[in-house]
Scaffold this motif. Structure first.
Motif, PDB file in Angstrom:
ATOM      1  N   THR A  23       0.857  -1.166  -0.069  1.00 13.82           N
ATOM      2  CA  THR A  23       0.030  -0.127   0.136  1.00 13.82           C
ATOM      3  C   THR A  23       0.857   1.199   0.089  1.00 13.82           C
ATOM      4  O   THR A  23       2.309   1.220   0.043  1.00 13.82           O
ATOM      5  N   TYR A  27       3.378  -2.174   4.134  1.00 15.32           N
ATOM      6  CA  TYR A  27       3.009  -3.419   3.372  1.00 15.32           C
ATOM      7  C   TYR A  27       1.772  -4.187   4.386  1.00 15.32           C
ATOM      8  O   TYR A  27       1.780  -4.025   5.496  1.00 15.32           O
ATOM      9  N   ASN A  52      -7.778  -7.309  18.844  1.00 21.61           N
ATOM     10  CA  ASN A  52      -7.205  -6.197  18.192  1.00 21.61           C
ATOM     11  C   ASN A  52      -7.871  -6.095  16.773  1.00 21.61           C
ATOM     12  O   ASN A  52      -7.505  -6.932  15.869  1.00 21.61           O
ATOM     13  N   LEU A  54      -9.074  -5.427  12.612  1.00 22.83           N
ATOM     14  CA  LEU A  54      -8.382  -5.205  11.441  1.00 22.83           C
ATOM     15  C   LEU A  54      -9.300  -4.055  10.786  1.00 22.83           C
ATOM     16  O   LEU A  54     -10.213  -3.882  10.466  1.00 22.83           O
ATOM     17  N   THR A  88      -8.069   5.982   7.433  1.00 21.34           N
ATOM     18  CA  THR A  88      -8.842   5.112   7.498  1.00 21.34           C
ATOM     19  C   THR A  88     -10.018   5.658   8.578  1.00 21.34           C
ATOM     20  O   THR A  88      -9.777   6.433   9.442  1.00 21.34           O
ATOM     21  N   ILE A  90     -13.469   5.220  10.824  1.00 19.07           N
ATOM     22  CA  ILE A  90     -14.370   4.252  11.514  1.00 19.07           C
ATOM     23  C   ILE A  90     -15.651   4.513  11.436  1.00 19.07           C
ATOM     24  O   ILE A  90     -16.299   5.752  11.601  1.00 19.07           O
ATOM     25  N   GLN A 105     -16.969  -5.429  17.874  1.00 17.11           N
ATOM     26  CA  GLN A 105     -17.305  -4.154  18.193  1.00 17.11           C
ATOM     27  C   GLN A 105     -18.695  -3.823  17.071  1.00 17.11           C
ATOM     28  O   GLN A 105     -18.794  -4.655  16.039  1.00 17.11           O
ATOM     29  N   SER A 133      -0.879  -4.271   9.311  1.00 18.27           N
ATOM     30  CA  SER A 133       0.372  -4.237   8.719  1.00 18.27           C
ATOM     31  C   SER A 133       1.148  -5.466   8.768  1.00 18.27           C
ATOM     32  O   SER A 133       0.830  -6.216   9.625  1.00 18.27           O
ATOM     33  N   GLU A 170       1.861   4.440   8.692  1.00 18.82           N
ATOM     34  CA  GLU A 170       0.659   4.175   8.497  1.00 18.82           C
ATOM     35  C   GLU A 170      -0.642   5.062   8.320  1.00 18.82           C
ATOM     36  O   GLU A 170      -0.361   6.134   8.640  1.00 18.82           O
ATOM     37  N   SER A 171      -1.757   4.608   8.012  1.00 14.56           N
ATOM     38  CA  SER A 171      -2.758   5.655   7.614  1.00 14.56           C
ATOM     39  C   SER A 171      -3.205   6.235   8.960  1.00 14.56           C
ATOM     40  O   SER A 171      -2.931   5.756  10.122  1.00 14.56           O
ATOM     41  N   ILE A 173      -6.156   7.145  11.655  1.00 14.19           N
ATOM     42  CA  ILE A 173      -7.460   6.773  11.859  1.00 14.19           C
ATOM     43  C   ILE A 173      -8.259   7.712  12.489  1.00 14.19           C
ATOM     44  O   ILE A 173      -8.044   8.292  13.427  1.00 14.19           O
ATOM     45  N   PRO A 213      -8.926  -0.507  21.410  1.00 13.74           N
ATOM     46  CA  PRO A 213      -8.479  -1.869  21.311  1.00 13.74           C
ATOM     47  C   PRO A 213      -7.144  -1.679  20.024  1.00 13.74           C
ATOM     48  O   PRO A 213      -7.481  -0.986  19.102  1.00 13.74           O
ATOM     49  N   MET A 215      -4.762  -0.192  20.259  1.00 11.53           N
ATOM     50  CA  MET A 215      -3.689   1.073  20.565  1.00 11.53           C
ATOM     51  C   MET A 215      -2.801   1.130  21.613  1.00 11.53           C
ATOM     52  O   MET A 215      -2.933   1.727  22.505  1.00 11.53           O
TER      53      MET A 215
HETATM   54  O1  TXA Z   1      -1.776   2.148   6.879  1.00 17.05           O
HETATM   55  C1  TXA Z   1      -2.364   1.418   7.454  1.00 17.05           C
HETATM   56  O2  TXA Z   1      -3.312   1.579   8.147  1.00 17.05           O
HETATM   57  C2  TXA Z   1      -1.687   0.059   7.536  1.00 17.05           C
HETATM   58  C3  TXA Z   1      -1.977  -0.321   5.985  1.00 17.05           C
HETATM   59  C4  TXA Z   1      -1.666  -2.023   5.867  1.00 17.05           C
HETATM   60  O3  TXA Z   1      -3.241  -0.332   5.463  1.00 17.05           O
HETATM   61  N1  TXA Z   1      -2.882  -0.845   8.497  1.00 17.05           N
HETATM   62  C5  TXA Z   1      -2.372  -0.897   9.603  1.00 17.05           C
HETATM   63  O4  TXA Z   1      -3.164  -1.955  10.238  1.00 17.05           O
HETATM   64  O5  TXA Z   1      -1.686  -0.078   9.992  1.00 17.05           O
HETATM   65  P1  TXA Z   1      -2.800  -2.239  11.650  1.00 17.05           P
HETATM   66  O6  TXA Z   1      -3.602  -3.422  12.100  1.00 17.05           O
HETATM   67  O7  TXA Z   1      -1.423  -2.397  11.965  1.00 17.05           O
HETATM   68  O8  TXA Z   1      -3.569  -1.169  12.537  1.00 17.05           O
HETATM   69  C6  TXA Z   1      -4.842  -0.982  12.347  1.00 17.05           C
HETATM   70  C7  TXA Z   1      -5.227  -0.213  13.777  1.00 17.05           C
HETATM   71  C8  TXA Z   1      -5.202  -1.037  15.008  1.00 17.05           C
HETATM   72  O9  TXA Z   1      -4.514  -0.317  15.966  1.00 17.05           O
HETATM   73  C9  TXA Z   1      -6.731  -1.324  15.593  1.00 17.05           C
HETATM   74  O10 TXA Z   1      -6.873  -1.506  16.929  1.00 17.05           O
HETATM   75  C10 TXA Z   1      -7.422  -0.004  14.789  1.00 17.05           C
HETATM   76  O11 TXA Z   1      -6.838   0.090  13.680  1.00 17.05           O
HETATM   77  N2  TXA Z   1      -8.828  -0.497  14.402  1.00 17.05           N
HETATM   78  C11 TXA Z   1      -9.303  -1.302  13.579  1.00 17.05           C
HETATM   79  N3  TXA Z   1     -10.546  -1.389  13.539  1.00 17.05           N
HETATM   80  C12 TXA Z   1     -10.995  -0.694  14.440  1.00 17.05           C
HETATM   81  C13 TXA Z   1     -12.211  -0.204  14.993  1.00 17.05           C
HETATM   82  N4  TXA Z   1     -13.389  -0.570  14.631  1.00 17.05           N
HETATM   83  N5  TXA Z   1     -12.342   0.830  15.908  1.00 17.05           N
HETATM   84  C14 TXA Z   1     -10.996   1.249  16.373  1.00 17.05           C
HETATM   85  N6  TXA Z   1      -9.849   1.021  15.887  1.00 17.05           N
HETATM   86  C15 TXA Z   1      -9.873   0.025  15.065  1.00 17.05           C
END
Ligand code: TXA
Ligand code: MG
Length: 317
Positions: A23, A27, A52, A54, A88, A90, A105, A133, A170-171, A173, A213, A215
């Motif tokens: 991405t 990755y 945690n 996705l 990203t 929510i 959730q 990630s 990362e993105s 959120i 969750p 974080m």
């Molecule tokens: O840049 C990015 O966001 C990368 C690329 C691969 O897209 N992805 C990434 O995913 O960083 P990850 O899983 O490492 O981090 C995603 C975060 C986690 O801390 C998770 O808790 C949060 O997003 N998350 C996911 N769904 C959520 C939700 N419904 N509410 C609050 N936080 C959420």
């Protein structure tokens, strides 16, 4: 296996396998959101707790509308301004989104990534992709296919090689509250950018972010001890007799030629420095220093996201 073929990647994903995808941020480790066994493989490869949730990656707005029960005007503004891109959002989740994606959730995290190869892959697939990630839990996120290969090569069927990630962090959120956009994780889209491009109010509440969750306080960490400081000359003195590597933004300090130093951006450009951060940390981590000393970024723009990462990377368990 590493390659450039989206059709090979699609076949593995349809067969319920996990595939690493490029991405613009880092990755990801991807699977079909509707295949529970495939999603479970992500958690087990990452050694990540099921609590945690996705991020769901989509290629079209139609897919977004299927995932959520309400796409507000504010969400529309954000999507129009930043998708495809490193934001990203929510959203309230639709009934068909499996609990394993959202950690049970009632919200789902969605983003449309800005990477040509992955967008093309998403468009030929019949389902969105869940992708965290592509690192082991708490380790540094990979920004090159070769880093994924080294970390997870034996555990994923296919690594789709899309070159070096352009953003390298990362993105961002966000969630929408009655007060506007709340940043839960700082990232490649800055507060300043959200305000300028959407006119929406932006708040960032660190307490809310940590309570969420996933974080966790410690994250993004190299195995080598990491110190973050604004005082590089002070560190050079304090650690004179140690085997230390320095990670500095630009060529602003008098670092002796005998001392290992990596510069993140010759011109001092913070976006470029952020892009090179994880790759440089990852390389230094393999070289076996007693200590890595990283220069703190200025606390504005992308610097805020970088400092959030550095702070977590430096925290002890
Ligand atoms: O840049 C990015 O966001 C990368 C690329 C691969 O897209 N992805 C990434 O995913 O960083 P990850 O899983 O490492 O981090 C995603 C975060 C986690 O801390 C998770 O808790 C949060 O997003 N998350 C996911 N769904 C959520 C939700 N419904 N509410 C609050 N936080 C959420
Ligand atoms: Mg991660």
């Amino acid at each position: 296996m590493t390659g450039h073929n989206i059709h090979t990647a699609a076949e593995y994903l349809r067969a319920g396998e996990v595939v690493a995808i490029p991405t613009e941020t880092v990755y990801g480790l991807a699977a079909n959101i509707y295949n529970e066994d495939a999603v479970k493989k992500i958690y087990s490869i990452k050694e990540r707790p099921l609590s945690n949730p996705l991020i769901v990656h989509v290629g079209t707005m139609e897919q977004v509308y299927e995932l959520t029960t309400a796409f507000s005007d504010e969400a529309k503004k954000l999507a129009a301004a930043f998708w495809p891109g490193p934001l990203t959002i929510i959203l309230p989740k639709a009934g068909k989104v499996p609990d394993i994606i959202t950690a049970s959730q009632d919200t789902v995290a969605v983003r449309m990534p800005a990477h040509e190869l992955t967008l093309a892959l998403l468009k030929i697939l019949e389902f969105p992709l869940a992708a965290p990630s592509a690192n082991k839990f708490m380790y540094i996120s990979p920004v090159e296919a070769s880093a994924v290969e080294e970390m997870l090569g034996d555990e994923v069927k296919y690594i789709l090689d899309g070159g070096a990630c352009q953003r390298g962090i990362e993105s961002t959120i966000v969630r929408l509250t009655k007060d506007g956009v709340q940043i839960l994780r700082q990232g490649a889209v800055t507060e300043e950018m959200i305000r300028a491009k959407t006119g929406l109010e932006v708040t960032s509440n660190d307490a809310a972010a940590i309570a969420h969750p996933g974080m966790h306080k410690k994250h993004y960490s190299p195995r080598t001890r990491l110190v973050v400081t604004g005082d590089i000359p002070g560190a050079l003195k304090a650690f004179e007799n140690k085997n230390v590597a320095y990670l500095v933004i630009a060529d602003t300090f008098d670092i002796p030629a005998t001392v290992k130093a990596k510069m993140l951006s010759a011109s001092g450009n913070l976006e470029e420095a952020a892009q090179h951060l994880y790759g440089s940390l990852y390389e230094l981590d393999k070289e076996g220093y007693d200590l890595i000393v990283a220069e703190k970024f200025p606390d504005h723009g992308i610097g805020r996201a970088v400092n959030e990462r550095l702070q977590k990377a430096a925290a002890s368990l």
